[in-house]
Design a protein around this motif. Structure first.
Motif, PDB file in Angstrom:
ATOM      1  N   ASP A  47       0.847  -1.196   0.000  1.00 57.52           N
ATOM      2  CA  ASP A  47       0.000   0.000   0.000  1.00 57.52           C
ATOM      3  C   ASP A  47       0.875   1.237   0.000  1.00 57.52           C
ATOM      4  O   ASP A  47       1.888   1.267   0.694  1.00 57.52           O
ATOM      5  N   GLY A  48       0.488   2.217  -0.772  1.00 57.53           N
ATOM      6  CA  GLY A  48       1.218   3.486  -0.762  1.00 57.53           C
ATOM      7  C   GLY A  48       2.429   3.462  -1.675  1.00 57.53           C
ATOM      8  O   GLY A  48       2.762   2.419  -2.249  1.00 57.53           O
ATOM      9  N   PRO A  49       3.086   4.619  -1.804  1.00 50.77           N
ATOM     10  CA  PRO A  49       4.213   4.717  -2.733  1.00 50.77           C
ATOM     11  C   PRO A  49       5.439   3.949  -2.222  1.00 50.77           C
ATOM     12  O   PRO A  49       5.634   3.810  -1.020  1.00 50.77           O
ATOM     13  N   VAL A  50       6.239   3.455  -3.174  1.00 51.02           N
ATOM     14  CA  VAL A  50       7.484   2.767  -2.809  1.00 51.02           C
ATOM     15  C   VAL A  50       8.615   3.790  -2.894  1.00 51.02           C
ATOM     16  O   VAL A  50       8.756   4.482  -3.903  1.00 51.02           O
ATOM     17  N   GLY A  51       9.403   3.896  -1.842  1.00 54.01           N
ATOM     18  CA  GLY A  51      10.491   4.886  -1.818  1.00 54.01           C
ATOM     19  C   GLY A  51      11.656   4.471  -2.696  1.00 54.01           C
ATOM     20  O   GLY A  51      11.704   3.337  -3.187  1.00 54.01           O
TER      21      GLY A  51
END
Ligand code: ADE
Length: 317
Positions: A234-238
Protein backbone atom coordinates in the motif's frame (compact mmCIF):
# COMPACT_ATOMS: atom_id res chain seq x y z
CA UNK A 1 47.75 -14.34 -24.06
CA UNK A 2 45.91 -14.86 -20.77
CA UNK A 3 44.47 -18.14 -19.71
CA UNK A 4 41.58 -19.73 -17.87
CA UNK A 5 41.62 -23.06 -16.13
CA UNK A 6 38.79 -25.49 -15.78
CA UNK A 7 37.08 -26.18 -12.50
CA UNK A 8 39.44 -28.12 -10.22
CA UNK A 9 41.88 -28.94 -12.97
CA UNK A 10 45.45 -27.66 -13.04
CA UNK A 11 45.85 -24.30 -14.69
CA UNK A 12 45.54 -25.34 -18.32
CA UNK A 13 45.47 -22.47 -20.81
CA UNK A 14 42.42 -22.81 -23.01
CA UNK A 15 41.49 -19.52 -24.61
CA UNK A 16 42.54 -15.90 -24.25
CA UNK A 17 40.52 -13.52 -22.08
CA UNK A 18 39.71 -9.99 -23.13
CA UNK A 19 38.82 -7.53 -20.35
CA UNK A 20 35.92 -5.31 -21.47
CA UNK A 21 34.85 -2.96 -18.65
CA UNK A 22 34.93 -2.62 -14.86
CA UNK A 23 31.53 -3.58 -13.41
CA UNK A 24 32.18 -3.24 -9.70
CA UNK A 25 34.86 -2.10 -7.31
CA UNK A 26 35.07 -3.80 -3.97
CA UNK A 27 37.26 -4.17 -0.93
CA UNK A 28 39.61 -6.49 -2.86
CA UNK A 29 40.07 -4.92 -6.28
CA UNK A 30 37.79 -4.71 -9.28
CA UNK A 31 35.37 -7.02 -11.09
CA UNK A 32 35.60 -6.89 -14.88
CA UNK A 33 33.17 -7.98 -17.53
CA UNK A 34 35.36 -10.07 -19.86
CA UNK A 35 35.15 -12.25 -22.91
CA UNK A 36 36.76 -15.65 -23.37
CA UNK A 37 37.77 -16.25 -26.96
CA UNK A 38 39.73 -14.35 -29.56
CA UNK A 39 36.93 -12.94 -31.65
CA UNK A 40 33.87 -10.82 -30.99
CA UNK A 41 31.59 -13.62 -32.09
CA UNK A 42 28.39 -14.67 -30.38
CA UNK A 43 29.91 -17.96 -29.24
CA UNK A 44 32.50 -16.13 -27.13
CA UNK A 45 31.52 -16.60 -23.51
CA UNK A 46 31.16 -13.61 -21.22
CA UNK A 47 32.74 -14.11 -17.80
CA UNK A 48 33.43 -11.99 -14.71
CA UNK A 49 37.09 -11.55 -13.74
CA UNK A 50 37.85 -10.34 -10.24
CA UNK A 51 41.38 -8.97 -10.06
CA UNK A 52 43.01 -8.93 -6.63
CA UNK A 53 46.15 -6.87 -6.11
CA UNK A 54 49.18 -8.62 -4.62
CA UNK A 55 48.47 -7.45 -1.07
CA UNK A 56 45.07 -9.21 -1.17
CA UNK A 57 46.45 -12.59 -2.17
CA UNK A 58 45.04 -14.16 1.01
CA UNK A 59 41.49 -13.18 0.10
CA UNK A 60 41.96 -14.59 -3.39
CA UNK A 61 43.33 -17.82 -1.92
CA UNK A 62 40.41 -18.10 0.53
CA UNK A 63 37.89 -17.51 -2.22
CA UNK A 64 39.52 -20.08 -4.51
CA UNK A 65 39.63 -22.58 -1.62
CA UNK A 66 35.90 -22.14 -1.00
CA UNK A 67 34.98 -22.55 -4.67
CA UNK A 68 37.27 -25.55 -5.14
CA UNK A 69 35.80 -27.57 -2.32
CA UNK A 70 34.25 -30.57 -3.97
CA UNK A 71 30.49 -30.15 -3.92
CA UNK A 72 30.60 -26.35 -4.03
CA UNK A 73 28.36 -26.32 -7.08
CA UNK A 74 24.88 -25.06 -6.33
CA UNK A 75 22.28 -23.05 -8.22
CA UNK A 76 22.42 -20.33 -5.58
CA UNK A 77 26.22 -20.08 -5.39
CA UNK A 78 28.06 -18.07 -8.06
CA UNK A 79 29.59 -20.52 -10.57
CA UNK A 80 33.37 -20.68 -10.40
CA UNK A 81 35.26 -21.10 -13.66
CA UNK A 82 38.92 -20.75 -12.74
CA UNK A 83 41.70 -18.90 -10.98
CA UNK A 84 45.13 -17.77 -11.95
CA UNK A 85 48.22 -16.06 -10.61
CA UNK A 86 49.35 -13.60 -13.28
CA UNK A 87 52.83 -12.24 -13.39
CA UNK A 88 53.01 -8.60 -14.35
CA UNK A 89 55.91 -6.96 -16.14
CA UNK A 90 57.21 -5.43 -12.93
CA UNK A 91 58.94 -7.76 -10.45
CA UNK A 92 56.90 -8.58 -7.31
CA UNK A 93 53.80 -7.23 -8.94
CA UNK A 94 51.71 -10.33 -9.54
CA UNK A 95 47.93 -10.04 -9.79
CA UNK A 96 45.48 -12.71 -8.77
CA UNK A 97 42.50 -13.48 -10.96
CA UNK A 98 39.25 -15.21 -10.08
CA UNK A 99 37.00 -16.10 -12.99
CA UNK A 100 33.29 -16.75 -12.50
CA UNK A 101 30.09 -16.66 -14.52
CA UNK A 102 29.02 -13.20 -15.61
CA UNK A 103 25.52 -11.92 -14.80
CA UNK A 104 24.31 -8.86 -16.68
CA UNK A 105 21.82 -7.94 -13.91
CA UNK A 106 24.76 -7.42 -11.55
CA UNK A 107 24.20 -7.54 -7.81
CA UNK A 108 20.89 -7.49 -5.96
CA UNK A 109 21.85 -4.04 -4.67
CA UNK A 110 22.43 -2.75 -8.25
CA UNK A 111 19.14 -4.28 -9.37
CA UNK A 112 17.04 -2.79 -6.56
CA UNK A 113 18.43 0.68 -7.31
CA UNK A 114 16.68 0.72 -10.66
CA UNK A 115 13.88 -1.87 -10.35
CA UNK A 116 10.99 -2.70 -8.08
CA UNK A 117 10.22 -6.37 -7.44
CA UNK A 118 6.77 -7.94 -7.39
CA UNK A 119 5.79 -9.99 -4.36
CA UNK A 120 6.31 -13.22 -6.32
CA UNK A 121 9.78 -12.09 -7.40
CA UNK A 122 10.56 -11.15 -3.80
CA UNK A 123 9.62 -14.68 -2.70
CA UNK A 124 11.69 -16.28 -5.47
CA UNK A 125 14.76 -14.18 -4.69
CA UNK A 126 14.43 -14.59 -0.91
CA UNK A 127 13.97 -18.34 -1.15
CA UNK A 128 16.99 -18.67 -3.45
CA UNK A 129 19.19 -16.62 -1.13
CA UNK A 130 18.06 -18.65 1.90
CA UNK A 131 18.73 -21.87 -0.04
CA UNK A 132 22.22 -20.67 -0.98
CA UNK A 133 22.99 -19.75 2.64
CA UNK A 134 21.59 -23.07 3.88
CA UNK A 135 23.92 -24.88 1.50
CA UNK A 136 26.88 -22.76 2.56
CA UNK A 137 26.20 -23.22 6.28
CA UNK A 138 25.57 -26.97 6.23
CA UNK A 139 28.11 -29.73 6.53
CA UNK A 140 27.47 -32.44 3.94
CA UNK A 141 29.40 -35.63 4.73
CA UNK A 142 33.14 -35.08 4.57
CA UNK A 143 33.07 -33.27 1.26
CA UNK A 144 31.35 -30.04 2.08
CA UNK A 145 32.30 -28.48 5.42
CA UNK A 146 30.16 -25.73 6.96
CA UNK A 147 31.21 -22.28 5.78
CA UNK A 148 30.46 -18.87 7.33
CA UNK A 149 30.39 -16.12 4.70
CA UNK A 150 31.21 -13.22 7.06
CA UNK A 151 30.52 -10.50 4.49
CA UNK A 152 26.98 -11.28 3.47
CA UNK A 153 25.18 -8.29 1.88
CA UNK A 154 23.08 -7.36 -1.17
CA UNK A 155 26.22 -6.42 -3.15
CA UNK A 156 27.46 -9.99 -2.74
CA UNK A 157 24.32 -11.57 -4.20
CA UNK A 158 24.23 -11.68 -8.01
CA UNK A 159 21.07 -12.09 -10.05
CA UNK A 160 20.94 -14.47 -12.99
CA UNK A 161 18.84 -13.48 -16.02
CA UNK A 162 15.67 -15.10 -14.60
CA UNK A 163 16.33 -13.40 -11.20
CA UNK A 164 17.64 -16.56 -9.55
CA UNK A 165 20.07 -15.24 -6.93
CA UNK A 166 23.57 -16.61 -6.41
CA UNK A 167 25.91 -15.79 -3.54
CA UNK A 168 29.51 -14.81 -4.25
CA UNK A 169 32.48 -13.01 -2.70
CA UNK A 170 34.00 -15.52 -0.31
CA UNK A 171 37.20 -13.60 0.40
CA UNK A 172 36.42 -13.39 4.14
CA UNK A 173 34.77 -16.79 4.49
CA UNK A 174 35.70 -19.21 7.23
CA UNK A 175 35.66 -22.95 6.45
CA UNK A 176 34.99 -25.31 9.36
CA UNK A 177 36.88 -28.46 8.37
CA UNK A 178 35.64 -31.32 10.57
CA UNK A 179 38.10 -32.26 13.29
CA UNK A 180 40.30 -29.24 12.70
CA UNK A 181 40.32 -26.29 15.01
CA UNK A 182 40.10 -23.01 13.19
CA UNK A 183 41.97 -19.97 14.19
CA UNK A 184 40.81 -16.50 13.42
CA UNK A 185 42.55 -13.51 14.77
CA UNK A 186 40.25 -10.99 13.12
CA UNK A 187 36.83 -11.10 14.76
CA UNK A 188 35.57 -7.77 13.51
CA UNK A 189 35.47 -8.42 9.77
CA UNK A 190 32.83 -7.62 7.18
CA UNK A 191 31.03 -4.47 6.10
CA UNK A 192 30.19 -2.14 9.03
CA UNK A 193 26.63 -1.47 7.87
CA UNK A 194 25.82 -5.21 7.96
CA UNK A 195 27.69 -6.07 11.18
CA UNK A 196 25.64 -7.82 13.86
CA UNK A 197 25.54 -6.18 17.31
CA UNK A 198 27.93 -8.75 18.80
CA UNK A 199 30.47 -8.03 16.03
CA UNK A 200 30.18 -4.26 16.54
CA UNK A 201 30.70 -4.76 20.27
CA UNK A 202 33.67 -7.08 19.72
CA UNK A 203 31.87 -9.69 21.80
CA UNK A 204 31.88 -12.66 19.45
CA UNK A 205 32.44 -16.13 20.70
CA UNK A 206 34.24 -17.98 17.95
CA UNK A 207 32.08 -21.07 17.78
CA UNK A 208 30.78 -22.21 14.43
CA UNK A 209 27.17 -21.49 15.35
CA UNK A 210 27.91 -17.94 16.50
CA UNK A 211 29.66 -17.20 13.22
CA UNK A 212 26.72 -18.59 11.23
CA UNK A 213 24.29 -16.44 13.25
CA UNK A 214 26.22 -13.34 12.18
CA UNK A 215 25.36 -14.17 8.54
CA UNK A 216 21.70 -14.53 9.56
CA UNK A 217 21.60 -11.02 11.01
CA UNK A 218 22.85 -9.71 7.64
CA UNK A 219 20.24 -11.81 5.83
CA UNK A 220 17.55 -9.94 7.82
CA UNK A 221 18.89 -6.64 6.45
CA UNK A 222 19.00 -7.97 2.86
CA UNK A 223 15.39 -9.21 3.11
CA UNK A 224 14.44 -5.73 4.36
CA UNK A 225 16.08 -4.19 1.25
CA UNK A 226 13.96 -6.47 -0.94
CA UNK A 227 10.75 -5.73 0.96
CA UNK A 228 11.35 -1.97 0.81
CA UNK A 229 11.39 -2.21 -3.01
CA UNK A 230 8.36 -4.49 -3.37
CA UNK A 231 5.70 -3.09 -5.68
CA UNK A 232 2.81 -5.01 -4.03
CA UNK A 233 2.37 -2.77 -1.01
CA UNK A 234 0.00 0.00 0.00
CA UNK A 235 1.22 3.49 -0.76
CA UNK A 236 4.21 4.72 -2.73
CA UNK A 237 7.48 2.77 -2.81
CA UNK A 238 10.49 4.89 -1.82
CA UNK A 239 13.84 5.07 -3.60
CA UNK A 240 16.32 2.29 -2.87
CA UNK A 241 18.14 2.84 0.41
CA UNK A 242 20.84 0.71 1.97
CA UNK A 243 20.00 -0.67 5.43
CA UNK A 244 20.49 2.07 8.07
CA UNK A 245 21.16 4.67 5.35
CA UNK A 246 18.38 6.78 6.86
CA UNK A 247 19.92 6.50 10.33
CA UNK A 248 23.67 6.75 9.59
CA UNK A 249 24.03 8.01 6.01
CA UNK A 250 26.25 6.61 3.25
CA UNK A 251 29.61 6.16 5.06
CA UNK A 252 29.02 5.19 8.68
CA UNK A 253 31.91 4.87 11.13
CA UNK A 254 32.13 1.95 13.52
CA UNK A 255 31.02 4.31 16.32
CA UNK A 256 27.94 5.38 14.29
CA UNK A 257 26.92 1.76 13.84
CA UNK A 258 27.60 0.87 17.49
CA UNK A 259 25.45 3.78 18.65
CA UNK A 260 22.47 2.88 16.43
CA UNK A 261 22.59 -0.94 16.50
CA UNK A 262 23.97 -1.69 19.99
CA UNK A 263 22.99 1.26 22.18
CA UNK A 264 19.72 2.37 20.58
CA UNK A 265 18.99 -1.17 19.34
CA UNK A 266 17.47 0.29 16.18
CA UNK A 267 16.76 -1.55 12.96
CA UNK A 268 15.70 -0.24 9.52
CA UNK A 269 12.07 0.96 9.53
CA UNK A 270 9.33 -1.62 9.09
CA UNK A 271 6.32 0.28 7.74
CA UNK A 272 3.02 -0.17 9.56
CA UNK A 273 1.33 -1.02 6.26
CA UNK A 274 3.73 -3.96 5.72
CA UNK A 275 2.71 -5.45 9.05
CA UNK A 276 -0.94 -4.96 8.24
CA UNK A 277 -0.74 -6.65 4.82
CA UNK A 278 -1.31 -10.30 5.36
CA UNK A 279 1.08 -11.62 2.68
CA UNK A 280 3.90 -9.23 3.66
CA UNK A 281 3.53 -10.16 7.32
CA UNK A 282 5.41 -13.45 6.83
CA UNK A 283 8.42 -11.63 5.42
CA UNK A 284 8.27 -8.98 8.18
CA UNK A 285 8.23 -11.69 10.88
CA UNK A 286 11.12 -13.50 9.18
CA UNK A 287 13.19 -10.30 8.94
CA UNK A 288 12.60 -9.51 12.62
CA UNK A 289 13.55 -13.04 13.66
CA UNK A 290 16.77 -12.85 11.62
CA UNK A 291 18.04 -9.53 13.01
CA UNK A 292 17.20 -10.25 16.67
CA UNK A 293 19.59 -8.60 19.14
CA UNK A 294 19.91 -11.98 20.83
CA UNK A 295 21.99 -14.03 18.38
CA UNK A 296 20.68 -17.33 19.77
CA UNK A 297 17.10 -16.32 19.01
CA UNK A 298 17.81 -15.81 15.28
CA UNK A 299 16.35 -18.15 12.66
CA UNK A 300 18.69 -20.52 10.86
CA UNK A 301 19.05 -20.34 7.08
CA UNK A 302 17.27 -23.67 6.61
CA UNK A 303 14.35 -22.43 8.68
CA UNK A 304 14.05 -19.27 6.55
CA UNK A 305 14.24 -21.39 3.40
CA UNK A 306 11.52 -23.75 4.59
CA UNK A 307 9.21 -20.93 5.66
CA UNK A 308 9.47 -19.06 2.39
CA UNK A 309 9.27 -22.19 0.30
CA UNK A 310 6.04 -23.32 2.05
CA UNK A 311 4.58 -19.86 1.62
CA UNK A 312 5.62 -19.76 -2.03
CA UNK A 313 4.00 -23.07 -2.90
CA UNK A 314 0.85 -21.97 -1.07
CA UNK A 315 0.85 -18.62 -2.96
CA UNK A 316 1.29 -20.35 -6.33
CA UNK A 317 -1.36 -23.00 -5.69
N1 ADE B 1 29.74 -7.90 -10.28
C1 ADE B 1 30.42 -8.64 -9.40
N2 ADE B 1 30.46 -9.93 -9.80
C2 ADE B 1 29.76 -9.99 -10.97
C3 ADE B 1 29.40 -11.04 -11.85
N3 ADE B 1 29.79 -12.28 -11.63
N4 ADE B 1 28.65 -10.74 -12.92
C4 ADE B 1 28.26 -9.48 -13.12
N5 ADE B 1 28.55 -8.45 -12.33
C5 ADE B 1 29.30 -8.71 -11.26
Amino acid sequence: CLSICEYQKPFVPIKPIQLIEVKAKGRFGAVWKARIGDSNKEEDQLVAVKIFPRQDKNSWATEVEVYQLTKMRHENILTYLGAEERENMLPYNAEYWLITEYHENGSLSDYLKSHLVTYLQLLKISEGIARGLTFLHEEICANKPAIAHRDFKSKNVLLREDLTPCIGDFGLALIFYPGRSFCDTLGQVGTRRYMAPEVLEGAINFSRDSLLRIDMYALGLVLWELLSRCSNQDGPVGNYMLPFEEEVGPHPSLEDMQEVVCQQKKRPEIKKSWKETIHLRLIVDTIEECWDQDAEARLTASCVEERISCHRSYTFS
